[in-house]
Design a protein around this motif. Sequence first.
Motif, PDB file in Angstrom:
ATOM      1  N   ARG A   1      11.318   5.238  -5.017  1.00 32.80           N
ATOM      2  CA  ARG A   1      11.899   6.584  -4.884  1.00 32.80           C
ATOM      3  C   ARG A   1      11.568   7.429  -6.110  1.00 32.80           C
ATOM      4  O   ARG A   1      11.250   8.610  -5.984  1.00 32.80           O
ATOM      5  N   ALA A   2      11.651   6.825  -7.295  1.00 28.57           N
ATOM      6  CA  ALA A   2      11.306   7.556  -8.521  1.00 28.57           C
ATOM      7  C   ALA A   2       9.833   7.950  -8.517  1.00 28.57           C
ATOM      8  O   ALA A   2       9.483   9.069  -8.916  1.00 28.57           O
ATOM      9  N   GLN A   3       8.975   7.049  -8.062  1.00 32.04           N
ATOM     10  CA  GLN A   3       7.547   7.371  -7.979  1.00 32.04           C
ATOM     11  C   GLN A   3       7.305   8.509  -7.008  1.00 32.04           C
ATOM     12  O   GLN A   3       6.482   9.396  -7.249  1.00 32.04           O
ATOM     13  N   ARG A   4       8.035   8.499  -5.889  1.00 31.13           N
ATOM     14  CA  ARG A   4       7.869   9.562  -4.899  1.00 31.13           C
ATOM     15  C   ARG A   4       8.311  10.904  -5.471  1.00 31.13           C
ATOM     16  O   ARG A   4       7.628  11.917  -5.305  1.00 31.13           O
TER      17      ARG A   4
ATOM     18  N   LEU B   1      17.768  -3.453   5.899  1.00 32.20           N
ATOM     19  CA  LEU B   1      16.362  -3.067   5.750  1.00 32.20           C
ATOM     20  C   LEU B   1      15.708  -3.861   4.625  1.00 32.20           C
ATOM     21  O   LEU B   1      14.590  -4.362   4.774  1.00 32.20           O
ATOM     22  N   LEU B   2      16.420  -3.986   3.507  1.00 34.95           N
ATOM     23  CA  LEU B   2      15.878  -4.739   2.370  1.00 34.95           C
ATOM     24  C   LEU B   2      15.638  -6.197   2.747  1.00 34.95           C
ATOM     25  O   LEU B   2      14.613  -6.777   2.385  1.00 34.95           O
ATOM     26  N   ARG B   3      16.568  -6.788   3.479  1.00 38.84           N
ATOM     27  CA  ARG B   3      16.378  -8.179   3.908  1.00 38.84           C
ATOM     28  C   ARG B   3      15.226  -8.293   4.902  1.00 38.84           C
ATOM     29  O   ARG B   3      14.413  -9.209   4.821  1.00 38.84           O
TER      30      ARG B   3
ATOM     31  N   SER C   1       0.858  -1.185   0.000  1.00 40.36           N
ATOM     32  CA  SER C   1       0.000   0.000   0.000  1.00 40.36           C
ATOM     33  C   SER C   1       0.892   1.232   0.000  1.00 40.36           C
ATOM     34  O   SER C   1       2.104   1.162   0.232  1.00 40.36           O
ATOM     35  N   GLY C   2       0.286   2.368  -0.237  1.00 41.84           N
ATOM     36  CA  GLY C   2       1.037   3.614  -0.236  1.00 41.84           C
ATOM     37  C   GLY C   2       1.673   3.889   1.113  1.00 41.84           C
ATOM     38  O   GLY C   2       2.805   4.380   1.199  1.00 41.84           O
ATOM     39  N   ALA C   3       0.962   3.547   2.178  1.00 36.30           N
ATOM     40  CA  ALA C   3       1.496   3.772   3.525  1.00 36.30           C
ATOM     41  C   ALA C   3       2.702   2.876   3.784  1.00 36.30           C
ATOM     42  O   ALA C   3       3.693   3.318   4.390  1.00 36.30           O
ATOM     43  N   GLU C   4       2.640   1.621   3.309  1.00 37.81           N
ATOM     44  CA  GLU C   4       3.778   0.720   3.494  1.00 37.81           C
ATOM     45  C   GLU C   4       4.992   1.214   2.713  1.00 37.81           C
ATOM     46  O   GLU C   4       6.118   1.220   3.233  1.00 37.81           O
ATOM     47  N   LYS C   5       4.770   1.635   1.481  1.00 38.28           N
ATOM     48  CA  LYS C   5       5.872   2.148   0.675  1.00 38.28           C
ATOM     49  C   LYS C   5       6.500   3.359   1.344  1.00 38.28           C
ATOM     50  O   LYS C   5       7.726   3.475   1.429  1.00 38.28           O
ATOM     51  N   GLN C   6       5.648   4.259   1.832  1.00 42.77           N
ATOM     52  CA  GLN C   6       6.147   5.472   2.473  1.00 42.77           C
ATOM     53  C   GLN C   6       6.927   5.132   3.735  1.00 42.77           C
ATOM     54  O   GLN C   6       7.986   5.702   3.994  1.00 42.77           O
ATOM     55  N   ARG C   7       6.444   4.169   4.526  1.00 42.71           N
ATOM     56  CA  ARG C   7       7.133   3.763   5.752  1.00 42.71           C
ATOM     57  C   ARG C   7       8.506   3.194   5.417  1.00 42.71           C
ATOM     58  O   ARG C   7       9.513   3.564   6.046  1.00 42.71           O
ATOM     59  N   ILE C   8       8.581   2.340   4.398  1.00 42.57           N
ATOM     60  CA  ILE C   8       9.859   1.731   4.019  1.00 42.57           C
ATOM     61  C   ILE C   8      10.804   2.786   3.451  1.00 42.57           C
ATOM     62  O   ILE C   8      12.005   2.788   3.749  1.00 42.57           O
ATOM     63  N   LEU C   9      10.290   3.706   2.653  1.00 43.98           N
ATOM     64  CA  LEU C   9      11.132   4.773   2.097  1.00 43.98           C
ATOM     65  C   LEU C   9      11.684   5.675   3.197  1.00 43.98           C
ATOM     66  O   LEU C   9      12.855   6.080   3.153  1.00 43.98           O
ATOM     67  N   GLU C  10      10.850   5.999   4.176  1.00 47.00           N
ATOM     68  CA  GLU C  10      11.327   6.828   5.289  1.00 47.00           C
ATOM     69  C   GLU C  10      12.395   6.090   6.083  1.00 47.00           C
ATOM     70  O   GLU C  10      13.385   6.690   6.511  1.00 47.00           O
ATOM     71  N   ALA C  11      12.205   4.783   6.287  1.00 45.20           N
ATOM     72  CA  ALA C  11      13.219   4.000   6.998  1.00 45.20           C
ATOM     73  C   ALA C  11      14.513   3.953   6.189  1.00 45.20           C
ATOM     74  O   ALA C  11      15.613   4.030   6.752  1.00 45.20           O
TER      75      ALA C  11
END
Length: 157
Positions: free
Chosen positions: A84-87, A69-71, A46-56
């Motif tokens: 990141r490109a989408q953001r 983090l990726l693992r 979801s958008g919230a999950e993507k945003q949380r992972i990007l912020e981390a």
Amino acid sequence: MTVLTSMTEGFDSDSAVPGARRANGTAESTPPNPEVVAVAKYRRFSGAEKQRILEAADRCTDSGEIGALLRREAIYSSQLATWRAQRRKAERAALAPQRRGPKPDAVLAEKRRGEAQSREIIRLRGELERAHTIIDVQKKLCTLLGLPTARDNGEDT
């Protein structure tokens, strides 16, 4: 042969001994279906999950933190780069000036575009007709004045 058939009479064909238990402790009469249905299920974020992972990921400063983090999130670095490109694209779109007034109607715009193209076709056909008329007049004038024409020079018109 009669001895063998008399010994196996009354036995279930799936098990050698009636009432025998399987290795897992169940007394099933039919074996489990070994076929595994292959259904590919992609993870959807979801958008919230993507945003949380990007912020981390943005908070990662030491070497190896992004890899950890990726693992931990079980994602690939290409996904992180795509997000990141989408953001960035979304941020640019959010900062772009908004057009004021009513938004254009797509159906009406397509209808207007079709009408404009029809008028353009009519205009171009008229120009083509005029060009043919001018060429015909030039040919007749050349023949009246005795001037060489394109046919006389071996050119194709």
